[in-house]
Design an enzyme around this catalytic site. Structure first.
Site, PDB file in Angstrom:
ATOM      1  N   GLU A   1      31.043  41.113  -9.514  1.00  0.00           N
ATOM      2  CA  GLU A   1      31.832  41.962  -8.626  1.00  0.00           C
ATOM      3  C   GLU A   1      33.330  41.766  -8.857  1.00  0.00           C
ATOM      4  O   GLU A   1      34.090  42.742  -8.898  1.00  0.00           O
ATOM      5  CB  GLU A   1      31.492  41.664  -7.158  1.00  0.00           C
ATOM      6  CG  GLU A   1      30.055  41.936  -6.786  1.00  0.00           C
ATOM      7  CD  GLU A   1      29.115  40.748  -6.987  1.00  0.00           C
ATOM      8  OE1 GLU A   1      28.059  40.727  -6.343  1.00  0.00           O
ATOM      9  OE2 GLU A   1      29.436  39.830  -7.782  1.00  0.00           O
TER      10      GLU A   1
ATOM     11  N   CYS B   1      32.865  37.264  -3.307  1.00  0.00           N
ATOM     12  CA  CYS B   1      32.870  38.670  -3.704  1.00  0.00           C
ATOM     13  C   CYS B   1      33.096  39.601  -2.516  1.00  0.00           C
ATOM     14  O   CYS B   1      33.733  40.647  -2.656  1.00  0.00           O
ATOM     15  CB  CYS B   1      31.579  39.002  -4.438  1.00  0.00           C
ATOM     16  SG  CYS B   1      31.452  38.082  -6.004  1.00  0.00           S
TER      17      CYS B   1
END
Length: 158
Positions: A57, A88
């Site tokens: 991510e 993330c």
């Protein structure tokens, strides 16, 4: 899932994760989309790059920001092969993404040896119980960077 498009983008993220495993990487993939167009992709590069922040991510966020020339990803959606860890999620919030859509959940990740429960629970505990010591050491000029920031009339607000 709210639409077939979500399923297709999640499929792309999952394919990136599976491909990454085949290349010796971690089982995580991500794509960022705006207006049903691919902006960037990311694969877990933690072990390859020796970078504990190189989650799929985060890699996709970094790539998207470079691609559009901005630190704000407002108006975009992050599709990821697995429920984002706290790192993330934080990166997604800082990037101002409109949505985060994930496939596998934290239980799937734990089954694969990626148990983030400790991190999900960490912030609710006293810092003295954390595995890493976090301490304030405040010299007299500790606020100087923020004074300089506030005095800079040409700064880019975020």
């Amino acid at each position: 899932m709210t639409s077939l498009t979500d399923a297709q983008w999640l499929g792309r993220a999952i394919d990136l994760a599976v491909d990454n495993v085949a290349e010796g990487g971690g089982p995580f993939g991500a794509v960022i989309v705006r207006d049903d167009r691919l902006v960037s992709t990311g694969q877990n590069r933690v072990t390859r790059d020796l970078d504990p922040t190189a989650h799929a991510e985060v890699e996709a966020i970094r790539s998207a920001c470079r691609a559009i020339g901005d630190f704000s990803l407002a108006g975009m959606t992050l599709y990821t092969s697995c429920e984002p860890c706290p790192l993330c999620v934080s990166a997604s919030l800082w990037a101002r993404l409109d949505r985060v859509v994930y496939a596998a959940d934290r239980e799937d990740a734990a089954r694969g040896g990626f148990d983030d429960r400790e991190f999900y629970e960490l912030f609710a505990r006293e810092r003295s119980t954390w595995p890493t010591r976090i301490e304030e050491a405040r010299p007299e000029h500790a606020s100087a960077p923020f004074d300089a920031w506030l005095a800079d009339t040409a700064r880019t607000a975020y």
